[in-house]
Design a protein around this motif. Sequence first.
Motif, PDB file in Angstrom:
ATOM      1  N   PRO A   1       0.813  -1.222   0.000  1.00 32.85           N
ATOM      2  CA  PRO A   1       0.000   0.000   0.000  1.00 32.85           C
ATOM      3  C   PRO A   1       0.845   1.270   0.000  1.00 32.85           C
ATOM      4  O   PRO A   1       1.950   1.315   0.531  1.00 32.85           O
ATOM      5  N   ILE A   2       0.294   2.293  -0.618  1.00 31.65           N
ATOM      6  CA  ILE A   2       0.812   3.651  -0.504  1.00 31.65           C
ATOM      7  C   ILE A   2      -0.312   4.460   0.132  1.00 31.65           C
ATOM      8  O   ILE A   2      -1.477   4.293  -0.220  1.00 31.65           O
ATOM      9  N   GLU A   3       0.021   5.284   1.101  1.00 26.73           N
ATOM     10  CA  GLU A   3      -0.984   6.072   1.815  1.00 26.73           C
ATOM     11  C   GLU A   3      -0.736   7.560   1.602  1.00 26.73           C
ATOM     12  O   GLU A   3       0.382   8.039   1.753  1.00 26.73           O
ATOM     13  N   ILE A   4      -1.786   8.273   1.274  1.00 28.03           N
ATOM     14  CA  ILE A   4      -1.770   9.734   1.231  1.00 28.03           C
ATOM     15  C   ILE A   4      -2.534  10.170   2.474  1.00 28.03           C
ATOM     16  O   ILE A   4      -3.738   9.962   2.569  1.00 28.03           O
ATOM     17  N   ASN A   5      -1.818  10.733   3.449  1.00 25.86           N
ATOM     18  CA  ASN A   5      -2.403  11.019   4.759  1.00 25.86           C
ATOM     19  C   ASN A   5      -2.333  12.523   5.054  1.00 25.86           C
ATOM     20  O   ASN A   5      -1.269  13.047   5.368  1.00 25.86           O
ATOM     21  N   PRO A   6      -3.472  13.217   4.988  1.00 28.35           N
ATOM     22  CA  PRO A   6      -3.458  14.661   5.234  1.00 28.35           C
ATOM     23  C   PRO A   6      -3.255  15.035   6.701  1.00 28.35           C
ATOM     24  O   PRO A   6      -2.948  16.184   7.013  1.00 28.35           O
ATOM     25  N   ASN A   7      -3.403  14.074   7.606  1.00 32.33           N
ATOM     26  CA  ASN A   7      -3.311  14.350   9.042  1.00 32.33           C
ATOM     27  C   ASN A   7      -1.925  14.105   9.623  1.00 32.33           C
ATOM     28  O   ASN A   7      -1.677  14.433  10.775  1.00 32.33           O
ATOM     29  N   ASN A   8      -1.031  13.528   8.863  1.00 25.85           N
ATOM     30  CA  ASN A   8       0.311  13.233   9.337  1.00 25.85           C
ATOM     31  C   ASN A   8       1.196  14.449   9.047  1.00 25.85           C
ATOM     32  O   ASN A   8       1.463  14.770   7.892  1.00 25.85           O
ATOM     33  N   VAL A   9       1.643  15.136  10.081  1.00 24.78           N
ATOM     34  CA  VAL A   9       2.431  16.359   9.881  1.00 24.78           C
ATOM     35  C   VAL A   9       3.883  16.072   9.506  1.00 24.78           C
ATOM     36  O   VAL A   9       4.560  16.932   8.959  1.00 24.78           O
ATOM     37  N   LYS A  10       4.383  14.870   9.781  1.00 26.28           N
ATOM     38  CA  LYS A  10       5.769  14.539   9.455  1.00 26.28           C
ATOM     39  C   LYS A  10       5.925  14.015   8.033  1.00 26.28           C
ATOM     40  O   LYS A  10       6.925  14.285   7.381  1.00 26.28           O
ATOM     41  N   ALA A  11       4.976  13.235   7.567  1.00 25.64           N
ATOM     42  CA  ALA A  11       5.052  12.657   6.218  1.00 25.64           C
ATOM     43  C   ALA A  11       3.645  12.411   5.706  1.00 25.64           C
ATOM     44  O   ALA A  11       2.881  11.680   6.325  1.00 25.64           O
ATOM     45  N   GLN A  12       3.333  12.998   4.576  1.00 24.67           N
ATOM     46  CA  GLN A  12       1.988  12.854   4.022  1.00 24.67           C
ATOM     47  C   GLN A  12       1.887  11.716   3.015  1.00 24.67           C
ATOM     48  O   GLN A  12       0.809  11.230   2.746  1.00 24.67           O
ATOM     49  N   VAL A  13       3.020  11.292   2.448  1.00 22.14           N
ATOM     50  CA  VAL A  13       3.036  10.194   1.486  1.00 22.14           C
ATOM     51  C   VAL A  13       3.885   9.063   2.071  1.00 22.14           C
ATOM     52  O   VAL A  13       5.078   9.244   2.329  1.00 22.14           O
ATOM     53  N   LEU A  14       3.243   7.914   2.286  1.00 20.91           N
ATOM     54  CA  LEU A  14       3.903   6.778   2.927  1.00 20.91           C
ATOM     55  C   LEU A  14       3.898   5.579   1.990  1.00 20.91           C
ATOM     56  O   LEU A  14       2.833   5.104   1.588  1.00 20.91           O
ATOM     57  N   PHE A  15       5.092   5.079   1.655  1.00 23.13           N
ATOM     58  CA  PHE A  15       5.242   3.874   0.847  1.00 23.13           C
ATOM     59  C   PHE A  15       5.483   2.715   1.815  1.00 23.13           C
ATOM     60  O   PHE A  15       6.588   2.558   2.329  1.00 23.13           O
ATOM     61  N   TYR A  16       4.470   1.883   2.069  1.00 19.51           N
ATOM     62  CA  TYR A  16       4.645   0.750   2.971  1.00 19.51           C
ATOM     63  C   TYR A  16       5.526  -0.302   2.312  1.00 19.51           C
ATOM     64  O   TYR A  16       5.467  -0.515   1.095  1.00 19.51           O
ATOM     65  N   ILE A  17       6.349  -0.976   3.122  1.00 13.16           N
ATOM     66  CA  ILE A  17       7.308  -1.943   2.586  1.00 13.16           C
ATOM     67  C   ILE A  17       6.676  -3.323   2.444  1.00 13.16           C
ATOM     68  O   ILE A  17       6.872  -4.003   1.448  1.00 13.16           O
ATOM     69  N   ASN A  18       5.905  -3.740   3.437  1.00 12.48           N
ATOM     70  CA  ASN A  18       5.232  -5.036   3.388  1.00 12.48           C
ATOM     71  C   ASN A  18       3.765  -4.868   3.005  1.00 12.48           C
ATOM     72  O   ASN A  18       3.151  -3.850   3.312  1.00 12.48           O
ATOM     73  N   SER A  19       3.216  -5.886   2.392  1.00 12.58           N
ATOM     74  CA  SER A  19       1.825  -5.845   1.946  1.00 12.58           C
ATOM     75  C   SER A  19       0.841  -5.643   3.093  1.00 12.58           C
ATOM     76  O   SER A  19      -0.207  -5.034   2.914  1.00 12.58           O
ATOM     77  N   ASP A  20       1.183  -6.147   4.270  1.00 11.01           N
ATOM     78  CA  ASP A  20       0.285  -6.024   5.417  1.00 11.01           C
ATOM     79  C   ASP A  20       0.586  -4.793   6.278  1.00 11.01           C
ATOM     80  O   ASP A  20      -0.033  -4.592   7.320  1.00 11.01           O
ATOM     81  N   GLY A  21       1.545  -3.980   5.885  1.00 11.12           N
ATOM     82  CA  GLY A  21       1.857  -2.752   6.613  1.00 11.12           C
ATOM     83  C   GLY A  21       2.673  -2.958   7.868  1.00 11.12           C
ATOM     84  O   GLY A  21       2.829  -2.029   8.658  1.00 11.12           O
ATOM     85  N   THR A  22       3.221  -4.154   8.066  1.00  6.93           N
ATOM     86  CA  THR A  22       4.028  -4.417   9.257  1.00  6.93           C
ATOM     87  C   THR A  22       5.514  -4.245   8.957  1.00  6.93           C
ATOM     88  O   THR A  22       5.914  -4.076   7.804  1.00  6.93           O
ATOM     89  N   ALA A  23       6.321  -4.342  10.020  1.00 10.01           N
ATOM     90  CA  ALA A  23       7.769  -4.211   9.895  1.00 10.01           C
ATOM     91  C   ALA A  23       8.468  -5.572   9.842  1.00 10.01           C
ATOM     92  O   ALA A  23       9.680  -5.651  10.012  1.00 10.01           O
ATOM     93  N   THR A  24       7.740  -6.627   9.567  1.00 13.69           N
ATOM     94  CA  THR A  24       8.299  -7.980   9.537  1.00 13.69           C
ATOM     95  C   THR A  24       9.417  -8.093   8.503  1.00 13.69           C
ATOM     96  O   THR A  24       9.244  -7.725   7.347  1.00 13.69           O
TER      97      THR A  24
END
Length: 185
Positions: free
Chosen positions: A142-165
């Motif tokens: 997933p890629i997330e566009i998050n208007p509420n995150n003040v540190k990073a608005q565009v997040l490229f998740y590494i794993n399909s489930d969004g975990t750090a495994t």
Amino acid sequence: MSNCCDDSSSIDQPLLRYNANSSECSTTSSVSYLDDTSESCCEVECRKLQKKYNHPDVCQFKSIITPLSELTPDNCKHPGPIAFRMRRKNKVVSLQWEPFSGKITTSGITHLSLVQTICNMPPYSVFGVYNIEHNGNLRQAPIEINPNNVKAQVLFYINSDGTATNVNANDSVNVKGGMVSWIVN
């Protein structure tokens, strides 16, 4: 007078406007109209294109992605910032990025972050899917566009489930070029 505008039919390209004072064309996202007696050929061409394509605004910028070292665009042999293109047509915003690679600098992270605030954010978080190769394993994440995150608005998740495994320092990542779109108010 020869045609001084880029009359290509690609709507992804910004329009070019001829500057009669300097004999150059310049990129512009808006067209300035002269009075009817002094309108150049390019002003006329740009007006025609504006009507035909609703004159989309295209913005290009470069940014780094954290926490990556050796951040390298695919079209370049040397590390450097990644190119992004953002376009808004009516109330639809599209964000496109060029392919890039690098090495993760921190163990246990869930995502890579674009170090750049962007405008025309959605009213709530929007998710899309992109392709990432992590340590040689190609997957969709997933890629997330998050208007509420003040540190990073565009997040490229590494794993399909969004975990750090299985995400460790010095892991290689290769992000394929892609695009995500959302609707603004």
